[in-house]
Design an enzyme around this catalytic site. Structure first.
Site, PDB file in Angstrom:
ATOM      1  N   ASP A 249     -11.702 -32.137 -57.786  1.00 37.46           N
ATOM      2  CA  ASP A 249     -10.675 -33.144 -57.480  1.00 37.46           C
ATOM      3  C   ASP A 249      -9.659 -32.453 -56.577  1.00 37.46           C
ATOM      4  O   ASP A 249      -9.726 -31.236 -56.364  1.00 37.46           O
ATOM      5  CB  ASP A 249     -10.008 -33.612 -58.798  1.00 37.46           C
ATOM      6  CG  ASP A 249      -8.886 -34.619 -58.565  1.00 37.46           C
ATOM      7  OD1 ASP A 249      -9.015 -35.471 -57.661  1.00 37.46           O
ATOM      8  OD2 ASP A 249      -7.862 -34.557 -59.279  1.00 37.46           O
ATOM      9  N   SER A 250      -8.688 -33.229 -56.106  1.00 35.80           N
ATOM     10  CA  SER A 250      -7.610 -32.626 -55.315  1.00 35.80           C
ATOM     11  C   SER A 250      -6.726 -31.731 -56.192  1.00 35.80           C
ATOM     12  O   SER A 250      -6.029 -30.869 -55.676  1.00 35.80           O
ATOM     13  CB  SER A 250      -6.753 -33.732 -54.701  1.00 35.80           C
ATOM     14  OG  SER A 250      -6.254 -34.566 -55.735  1.00 35.80           O
TER      15      SER A 250
ATOM     16  N   GLY B 167      -4.509 -38.681 -51.456  1.00 35.83           N
ATOM     17  CA  GLY B 167      -4.237 -40.111 -51.292  1.00 35.83           C
ATOM     18  C   GLY B 167      -3.370 -40.463 -50.094  1.00 35.83           C
ATOM     19  O   GLY B 167      -3.341 -41.610 -49.675  1.00 35.83           O
TER      20      GLY B 167
ATOM     21  N   CYS C   5     -12.735 -37.747 -58.370  1.00 35.97           N
ATOM     22  CA  CYS C   5     -11.586 -38.233 -57.602  1.00 35.97           C
ATOM     23  C   CYS C   5     -11.988 -39.537 -56.916  1.00 35.97           C
ATOM     24  O   CYS C   5     -12.957 -39.553 -56.140  1.00 35.97           O
ATOM     25  CB  CYS C   5     -11.219 -37.175 -56.563  1.00 35.97           C
ATOM     26  SG  CYS C   5      -9.946 -37.683 -55.410  1.00 35.97           S
TER      27      CYS C   5
ATOM     28  N   GLU D 278       0.967 -33.890 -61.150  1.00 39.15           N
ATOM     29  CA  GLU D 278       0.602 -32.501 -60.881  1.00 39.15           C
ATOM     30  C   GLU D 278       1.692 -31.535 -61.367  1.00 39.15           C
ATOM     31  O   GLU D 278       1.408 -30.410 -61.752  1.00 39.15           O
ATOM     32  CB  GLU D 278       0.414 -32.379 -59.370  1.00 39.15           C
ATOM     33  CG  GLU D 278      -0.436 -31.268 -58.896  1.00 39.15           C
ATOM     34  CD  GLU D 278      -1.915 -31.415 -59.230  1.00 39.15           C
ATOM     35  OE1 GLU D 278      -2.579 -30.388 -59.182  1.00 39.15           O
ATOM     36  OE2 GLU D 278      -2.416 -32.519 -59.537  1.00 39.15           O
TER      37      GLU D 278
ATOM     38  N   CYS E 252      -7.298 -43.875 -60.235  1.00 37.87           N
ATOM     39  CA  CYS E 252      -7.057 -42.493 -59.765  1.00 37.87           C
ATOM     40  C   CYS E 252      -7.153 -41.622 -61.004  1.00 37.87           C
ATOM     41  O   CYS E 252      -6.549 -41.953 -62.042  1.00 37.87           O
ATOM     42  CB  CYS E 252      -5.672 -42.376 -59.136  1.00 37.87           C
ATOM     43  SG  CYS E 252      -5.130 -40.666 -58.845  1.00 37.87           S
TER      44      CYS E 252
ATOM     45  N   HIS F   6      -5.898 -38.899 -61.836  1.00 41.92           N
ATOM     46  CA  HIS F   6      -4.624 -38.367 -62.337  1.00 41.92           C
ATOM     47  C   HIS F   6      -3.967 -39.321 -63.340  1.00 41.92           C
ATOM     48  O   HIS F   6      -3.250 -38.879 -64.238  1.00 41.92           O
ATOM     49  CB  HIS F   6      -3.648 -38.141 -61.181  1.00 41.92           C
ATOM     50  CG  HIS F   6      -3.864 -36.873 -60.418  1.00 41.92           C
ATOM     51  ND1 HIS F   6      -4.895 -36.690 -59.538  1.00 41.92           N
ATOM     52  CD2 HIS F   6      -3.152 -35.714 -60.406  1.00 41.92           C
ATOM     53  CE1 HIS F   6      -4.812 -35.481 -59.009  1.00 41.92           C
ATOM     54  NE2 HIS F   6      -3.767 -34.865 -59.518  1.00 41.92           N
TER      55      HIS F   6
HETATM   56  N1  DGL Z   1      -7.189 -37.792 -58.413  1.00 39.93           N
HETATM   57  C1  DGL Z   1      -7.404 -38.442 -57.181  1.00 39.93           C
HETATM   58  C2  DGL Z   1      -8.051 -39.815 -57.343  1.00 39.93           C
HETATM   59  O1  DGL Z   1      -8.751 -40.044 -58.309  1.00 39.93           O
HETATM   60  C3  DGL Z   1      -6.395 -38.441 -56.083  1.00 39.93           C
HETATM   61  C4  DGL Z   1      -5.064 -37.846 -56.174  1.00 39.93           C
HETATM   62  C5  DGL Z   1      -4.532 -37.443 -54.809  1.00 39.93           C
HETATM   63  O2  DGL Z   1      -4.830 -36.332 -54.419  1.00 39.93           O
HETATM   64  O3  DGL Z   1      -3.877 -38.270 -54.154  1.00 39.93           O
HETATM   65  O4  DGL Z   1      -7.918 -40.668 -56.508  1.00 39.93           O
END
Ligand code: DGL
Length: 261
Positions: free
Chosen positions: A6-7, A39, A69, A148, A180, A182
């Protein structure tokens, strides 16, 4: 070995579900923390990152890749499959289908990053599965970056979350799709707001079931978890404990290293 990325920390919600479904698999998690948030970035940039990470994980011996992600899946899962035709690739997409099937008010909302909100993949997903329901796409800029920081209790942020969610509930939304990875870590903020009014839809467990189906020999290892980050490895290392993911904490025996990709 199964590679999950993931990011940043968001994919740990998916990793935790995979870890529960495949207790003896060897897992490698990579957080592209140097390039977060995805994103807010153009598709081409995200594609470049996904292909570089895919190559790195394949070179480390991962024989199954999980794009944990939604943003990266929308922008680049096909490119990753094209780059590694011999490696199964599992992506994640917002749970529009289960939300649409179970909604009673026929009004659902999906919370996503800006990039996913604008993606053709999300439009197709809604066209194919919404079944005539009203679907509101709600972009949540800055939320992934805030999560984060592992400081979700900040009152300014919880006010921002409340201001975004309450109007949706007042309009009759009864399913809130977490689009998302997160956002799974926002449950302590979201659950009190939605209790008795809307259900939260998270597909991490469904992704884990798909990984289990495709895992073959990769399901059988020593249960080792390796974590890597392109920046701030120490933050990733403390995240499982800070986020209450005890099934990951107990698998993590080695230090979390920084990788330059
Ligand atoms: N966790 C990521 C997602 O599911 C993206 C978060 C990001 O880096 O903007 O979209």
């Amino acid at each position: 070995m199964i590679g999950v990325f993931d990011s940043g920390l968001g994919g740990l919600s998916v990793l935790a579900a995979i870890s529960r479904a495949l207790p003896t698999a060897d897992l490698t998690y990579l957080a592209d923390s140097a390039h977060l948030p995805y994103g807010a970035k153009p598709d081409e940039f995200i594609r470049g990152r996904v292909l570089a990470i895919g190559r790195h994980l394949a070179e480390r011996g991962c024989g199954l890749l999980v794009v944990a992600c939604n943003t990266a899946t929308a922008a680049a899962v096909q490119a990753l499959r094209d780059q590694h035709p011999d490696i199964p690739v599992v992506g994640i997409e917002p749970g529009i289908k289960p939300a649409a099937i179970s909604s009673k008010t026929r009004h659902i909302a999906v919370l996503t990053t800006e990039s996913t909100a604008q993606s053709a993949r999300l439009t197709h997903l809604i066209d194919n599965h919404a079944n005539g329901l009203k679907v509101q796409i709600v972009a949540c800029p800055g939320w992934a970056t805030r999560i984060e920081s592992l400081d979700m209790e900040d009152p300014t942020f919880s006010d921002e979350v409340t201001a975004k969610i309450v109007p949706l509930l007042e309009q009759g939304v009864d399913r809130l799709v977490l689009g998302c990875t997160h956002y799974s870590f926002l449950l302590p903020l979201l659950e009190p707001l939605t209790a008795g009014r809307a259900e939260l839809v998270d597909v991490a467990a469904a992704v884990a079931r798909q990984v289990l189906r495709l895992s073959g020999l990769h399901a059988r290892g020593t249960g080792r978890l390796t974590m890597l980050a392109t920046a701030r490895p120490e933050r990733l290392h403390r995240a499982p404990q800070a986020l209450g993911l005890s099934n990951l904490t107990c698998r993590l025996n080695s230090a979390t290293h920084q990788v330059l990709i």
